[in-house]
Scaffold this active site. Sequence first.
Site, mmCIF file in Angstrom:
data_model
loop_
_atom_site.group_PDB
_atom_site.id
_atom_site.type_symbol
_atom_site.label_atom_id
_atom_site.label_comp_id
_atom_site.label_asym_id
_atom_site.label_seq_id
_atom_site.Cartn_x
_atom_site.Cartn_y
_atom_site.Cartn_z
ATOM 1 N N LYS A 79 0.879 -1.179 0.000
ATOM 2 C CA LYS A 79 0.000 0.000 0.000
ATOM 3 C C LYS A 79 0.910 1.221 0.000
ATOM 4 O O LYS A 79 2.061 1.154 0.420
ATOM 5 C CB LYS A 79 -0.848 -0.020 1.280
ATOM 6 C CG LYS A 79 -2.084 0.824 1.222
ATOM 7 C CD LYS A 79 -3.276 0.056 0.678
ATOM 8 C CE LYS A 79 -4.491 0.959 0.579
ATOM 9 N NZ LYS A 79 -5.672 0.230 0.078
ATOM 10 N N GLY A 179 -26.458 1.620 2.873
ATOM 11 C CA GLY A 179 -25.579 2.230 1.876
ATOM 12 C C GLY A 179 -25.962 1.795 0.479
ATOM 13 O O GLY A 179 -25.969 0.607 0.156
ATOM 14 N N GLY A 181 -24.581 3.128 -2.469
ATOM 15 C CA GLY A 181 -23.623 3.752 -3.382
ATOM 16 C C GLY A 181 -23.334 2.837 -4.564
ATOM 17 O O GLY A 181 -24.184 2.068 -4.993
ATOM 18 N N VAL A 183 -21.577 0.145 -4.907
ATOM 19 C CA VAL A 183 -21.733 -1.294 -4.680
ATOM 20 C C VAL A 183 -23.144 -1.612 -4.189
ATOM 21 O O VAL A 183 -23.803 -2.520 -4.701
ATOM 22 C CB VAL A 183 -20.697 -1.815 -3.649
ATOM 23 C CG1 VAL A 183 -20.867 -3.309 -3.432
ATOM 24 C CG2 VAL A 183 -19.289 -1.512 -4.104
HETATM 25 P P1 NAD Z 1 -19.891 4.786 -2.236
HETATM 26 O O1 NAD Z 1 -19.225 5.973 -1.635
HETATM 27 O O2 NAD Z 1 -20.265 4.797 -3.667
HETATM 28 O O3 NAD Z 1 -21.201 4.420 -1.405
HETATM 29 C C1 NAD Z 1 -21.317 4.529 -0.025
HETATM 30 C C2 NAD Z 1 -22.758 4.929 0.256
HETATM 31 O O4 NAD Z 1 -22.975 4.888 1.667
HETATM 32 C C3 NAD Z 1 -23.099 6.344 -0.208
HETATM 33 O O5 NAD Z 1 -24.262 6.323 -0.993
HETATM 34 C C4 NAD Z 1 -23.310 7.101 1.118
HETATM 35 O O6 NAD Z 1 -24.287 8.127 1.003
HETATM 36 C C5 NAD Z 1 -23.772 5.996 2.030
HETATM 37 N N1 NAD Z 1 -23.588 6.269 3.446
HETATM 38 C C6 NAD Z 1 -22.583 6.943 4.060
HETATM 39 N N2 NAD Z 1 -22.799 6.993 5.380
HETATM 40 C C7 NAD Z 1 -23.952 6.335 5.613
HETATM 41 C C8 NAD Z 1 -24.693 6.041 6.785
HETATM 42 N N3 NAD Z 1 -24.296 6.435 7.988
HETATM 43 N N4 NAD Z 1 -25.835 5.325 6.674
HETATM 44 C C9 NAD Z 1 -26.269 4.920 5.451
HETATM 45 N N5 NAD Z 1 -25.607 5.181 4.301
HETATM 46 C C10 NAD Z 1 -24.459 5.877 4.391
HETATM 47 O O7 NAD Z 1 -18.908 3.553 -1.907
HETATM 48 P P2 NAD Z 1 -18.905 2.122 -2.592
HETATM 49 O O8 NAD Z 1 -17.848 2.094 -3.642
HETATM 50 O O9 NAD Z 1 -20.274 1.694 -2.894
HETATM 51 O O10 NAD Z 1 -18.319 1.232 -1.387
HETATM 52 C C11 NAD Z 1 -19.140 0.874 -0.296
HETATM 53 C C12 NAD Z 1 -18.308 0.128 0.746
HETATM 54 O O11 NAD Z 1 -17.723 -1.029 0.149
HETATM 55 C C13 NAD Z 1 -17.136 0.928 1.330
HETATM 56 O O12 NAD Z 1 -16.954 0.545 2.660
HETATM 57 C C14 NAD Z 1 -15.956 0.466 0.489
HETATM 58 O O13 NAD Z 1 -14.745 0.603 1.191
HETATM 59 C C15 NAD Z 1 -16.310 -0.986 0.292
HETATM 60 N N6 NAD Z 1 -15.685 -1.583 -0.900
HETATM 61 C C16 NAD Z 1 -15.983 -1.105 -2.145
HETATM 62 C C17 NAD Z 1 -15.402 -1.687 -3.271
HETATM 63 C C18 NAD Z 1 -15.727 -1.210 -4.666
HETATM 64 O O14 NAD Z 1 -15.458 -1.947 -5.626
HETATM 65 N N7 NAD Z 1 -16.316 -0.039 -4.824
HETATM 66 C C19 NAD Z 1 -14.501 -2.771 -3.121
HETATM 67 C C20 NAD Z 1 -14.221 -3.240 -1.842
HETATM 68 C C21 NAD Z 1 -14.811 -2.630 -0.740
#
Ligand code: NAD
Length: 365
Positions: A79, A179, A181, A183
């Site tokens: 990292k 959440g 977002g 994913v």
């Molecule tokens: P993102 O930022 O697109 O989505 C996160 C969502 O969570 C947002 O819509 C946000 O408004 C919402 N959120 C924030 N605080 C909140 C709360 N207190 N209550 C409810 N909703 C809340 O992120 P993402 O890419 O969808 O990733 C989501 C999670 O998965 C993260 O923890 C990330 O580290 C993990 N992750 C993502 C990937 C990937 O491929 N994107 C891979 C591995 C791990």
Amino acid sequence: MIFETLDTYGHEQVVFCHNKDAGLKAIIAIHNTVLGPALGGTRMWPYKSEQEALNDVLRLSRGMTYKNAVAGLNIGGGKAVIIGNPATDKSEALFRAFGQFVESLGGRYITAEDVGIDVNDMEYVYRETEYVTGVHQVHGGSGDPSPFTAYGTLQGLMATLNRKFGNEDVGKYVYAVQGLGHVGMEYVKLLKERGAKIFVTDINQALVDKAVSEYGAEAVGLDEIYDVPADVYSPCALGGTVNEQTLPRLKCKVICGAANNQLASNEIGDEVVKRGILYAPDYAVNAGGVMNVALELDGYNRERAMRMMRTIYHNLARIYEIADRDGIPTYKAADRLAEERIEKIGRLKLPLGRGRTRFQGRVRS
Ligand code: NAD
């Protein structure tokens, strides 16, 4: 003091990168390269101190070793962190200077995007080094990993349902998805396609509205998500949401979602077991993103990526076997699977270049 810490965590190499003209202060940590070159993203963050940056990069790089090993990749853990404010301190020179340091490691460390870094920043890094993934699709990159992560989460879910209920009929169960977002929304779509009932919440009302109107989900308040009568709690937003306050409220039998670091502590992980809840270890479930970028190393192909996501099912099944075999919680069993794999493959002493990941380079455009 630093060597003592490296000894404790087992890091191989830590590189401090400095370029005064470019304003670069970065640290690259290579934790373990037994399985292959160390792969892990670069995070840009306004760390309050150098010590804080060092602690973060050591912790995160070690986490990547475990994640990559459990994912079954021929990839080690590393990292990088850049000390700076992503809103104000970015420049071409900064990222090119960083790229030169990555290049100087000759492929022992391969970088990617992480918090505070986007695909445009990676374009600058890519001008100085081949050892970068997550570049734009026009350069042979893999693009947004989120749909793959969601599909991988579904695979992990099926293995976990099977373990807990003896069937993997996703549509039979009720879900609480926190959440929506990149994913979370895709995951909701996959659940809906299989006929599931879904409770959802997000701080972004537009996303909640979309989940309700497009996928028939039932919206609940931000805090209410812990109280709904769901069989499965799926954290897809923040870390640490399974904690002393929330755990007694959860009615679920399974915790399985994409968020990183879902358990607030190991003690909470032990408590989850006592309550008869099966926890699907987060870093095994959400490995879709890293699998996707790892595929860039020997020529990206979406079909191969989708096939690889399905291995998450088997990885989870193996973790549950180890938990049974050794009588340990699943979060510990995931670590054990990683450690056993590194040990066994390390003992094979593969000649370099065979059975290992080699960086093929891309067609530059
Ligand atoms: P993102 O930022 O697109 O989505 C996160 C969502 O969570 C947002 O819509 C946000 O408004 C919402 N959120 C924030 N605080 C909140 C709360 N207190 N209550 C409810 N909703 C809340 O992120 P993402 O890419 O969808 O990733 C989501 C999670 O998965 C993260 O923890 C990330 O580290 C993990 N992750 C993502 C990937 C990937 O491929 N994107 C891979 C591995 C791990």
